[in-house]
Design a protein around this motif. Structure first.
Motif, PDB file in Angstrom:
ATOM      1  N   ALA A   1       1.194  -1.146   0.497  1.00  0.00           N
ATOM      2  CA  ALA A   1       0.324  -0.032   0.149  1.00  0.00           C
ATOM      3  C   ALA A   1       1.018   1.361   0.187  1.00  0.00           C
ATOM      4  CB  ALA A   1      -0.878  -0.283   1.229  1.00  0.00           C
ATOM      5  N   GLY A   2       2.352   1.232   0.142  1.00  0.00           N
ATOM      6  CA  GLY A   2       3.305   2.154   0.287  1.00  0.00           C
ATOM      7  C   GLY A   2       3.219   3.197  -1.067  1.00  0.00           C
ATOM      8  N   ARG A   3       3.305   5.128  -1.214  1.00  0.00           N
ATOM      9  CA  ARG A   3       3.285   5.245  -2.151  1.00  0.00           C
ATOM     10  C   ARG A   3       4.402   6.035  -2.092  1.00  0.00           C
ATOM     11  NH1 ARG A   3       0.912   1.589  -3.479  1.00  0.00           N
ATOM     12  NH2 ARG A   3      -0.895   1.783  -4.344  1.00  0.00           N
TER      13      ARG A   3
ATOM     14  N   TYR B   1      -0.533  14.041   6.687  1.00  0.00           N
ATOM     15  CA  TYR B   1       0.119  12.294   6.840  1.00  0.00           C
ATOM     16  C   TYR B   1      -0.989  11.937   7.201  1.00  0.00           C
ATOM     17  CZ  TYR B   1       3.101  10.263  10.479  1.00  0.00           C
ATOM     18  OH  TYR B   1       3.973   8.894  11.023  1.00  0.00           O
ATOM     19  N   GLY B   2      -0.947  10.526   7.103  1.00  0.00           N
ATOM     20  CA  GLY B   2      -1.292   9.633   7.508  1.00  0.00           C
ATOM     21  C   GLY B   2      -0.531   8.802   8.641  1.00  0.00           C
TER      22      GLY B   2
ATOM     23  N   SER C   1      -0.627   5.048   6.403  1.00  0.00           N
ATOM     24  CA  SER C   1       0.421   5.918   4.656  1.00  0.00           C
ATOM     25  C   SER C   1       1.976   5.500   5.266  1.00  0.00           C
ATOM     26  CB  SER C   1      -0.472   6.790   3.840  1.00  0.00           C
ATOM     27  OG  SER C   1      -0.351   7.765   4.756  1.00  0.00           O
TER      28      SER C   1
ATOM     29  N   ALA D   1       3.594   2.384   5.836  1.00  0.00           N
ATOM     30  CA  ALA D   1       3.580   1.238   4.619  1.00  0.00           C
ATOM     31  C   ALA D   1       4.414   1.854   3.331  1.00  0.00           C
ATOM     32  CB  ALA D   1       1.873   1.418   3.512  1.00  0.00           C
ATOM     33  N   ARG D   2       4.487   3.351   3.512  1.00  0.00           N
ATOM     34  CA  ARG D   2       5.739   3.788   3.030  1.00  0.00           C
ATOM     35  C   ARG D   2       7.346   3.687   3.212  1.00  0.00           C
ATOM     36  NH1 ARG D   2       7.749  10.392   2.596  1.00  0.00           N
ATOM     37  NH2 ARG D   2       8.398  10.178   4.605  1.00  0.00           N
TER      38      ARG D   2
END
Length: 297
Positions: free
Chosen positions: A151-153, A165-166, A169, A172-173
């Protein structure tokens, strides 16, 4: 394949290992089993009290084991450099430590905390220890990632996540960065013709300090795998003769397939160059290996 357990590990006498984040979580049983099988283990920990307690716990189960504490804060590049300067021999580096699902904070060097700790700290540590690894034929680097990497970007224009910012997320990044780094490390080792294996692992959903769910945490942790089970992929990657560089292992030491983004050589190369610029660690030894005239591609 037959279920692999740490009992299958070979004798590791004369092997020197560093395990980051070894004072708790899956790092502690990883360090314990390496010591149980004869390795000299450096318990790399940020907190001196917790680190010393981890050393005591390991020695209580492995009397006479070769275990020592090394202070390491991956969120502080000066600490990473001090720690690396104190290591004199190394066959195995387990990049295990990590933070996750936290409010936005920054490292001492101004990086977003999850990316800075989980990826940049380990990137710098590996590069600084690379000369020692190259001096030991068959040395290995094991980097702990997560299936959350899928799920990382990566947005190279906003690595600080200042535009949004999450907690999940950001985690995952950082895990995508871990896997990109592990695979790119193997590519560069192969091109340089050096004898180092880089392997990535995913521990599965494990009861560690990263899992925090408020008042229900004690109940939820009962449903998760114990830390010792989460350590199995790392121990397998670190010691099994069947492991090849560039592989990715999950629970029960099963081979996994990275996400499409994690397999991107273009993305990995860009992350590598950005990481080198941010940390000042450039893995010069790989260029020297190519200059010596490697016969590998």
């Amino acid at each position: 394949m037959t279920t692999w357990t740490p009992a299958s590990m070979p004798d590791l006498t004369s092997t020197s290992a560093v395990v980051t984040g070894a004072s708790s979580g899956i790092g502690l049983p990883t360090a314990l089993e390496l010591a149980r099988h004869g390795a000299h283990v450096v318990v790399a920990a940020r907190d001196p009290g917790r680190g010393a307690e981890a050393v005591r716990r390991i020695l209580s189960e492995v009397p006479g084991g070769q275990v020592e504490l090394g202070l390491l804060d991956l969120a502080d590049l000066a600490s990473v450099r001090r720690f690396a300067a104190g290591v004199t021999r190394l066959d195995l580096l387990v990049n295990n430590a990590g933070v996750g699902l936290i409010p936005r904070r920054e490292t001492k060097d101004g990086f977003e905390m999850q990316f800075g700790t989980n990826h940049l700290g380990h990137f710098a540590l590996t590069g600084l220890l690379l000369p020692l690894l190259l001096a030991r034929p068959g040395a290995r680097v094991v980097t702990v990632t997560s299936d959350a990497h899928a799920a990382g970007r990566l947005d190279f224009d906003d690595l600080g996540l200042e535009r949004g910012y999450g907690r999940m997320s950001a985690y995952a990044r950082s895990k995508l960065a871990n896997l990109l780094f592990a695979l790119e490390l193997q590519r560069r080792a192969d091109r340089a013709g050096v004898d180092v294996k880089s392997v990535a692992t995913h521990p599965g959903t494990t009861a560690t300090n990263i899992v925090k769910v408020g008042p229900l945490q004690p109940l939820v942790r009962l449903l998760l795998k114990p830390a010792a089970a989460g350590a199995v992929p790392s121990l397998y990657a670190a010691t099994s003769p069947d492991v090849r560089g560039g592989e990715y292992f999950g629970p029960r030491a099963k081979r996994l397939s990275p996400s499409q983004a994690a397999r991107s050589e273009e993305l990995a190369a860009r992350l590598w160059e950005v990481s080198a610029e941010l940390t000042g660690v450039r893995f010069e030894e790989f260029a020297e290996g190519r200059a010596r005239g490697s016969t590998q591609p």
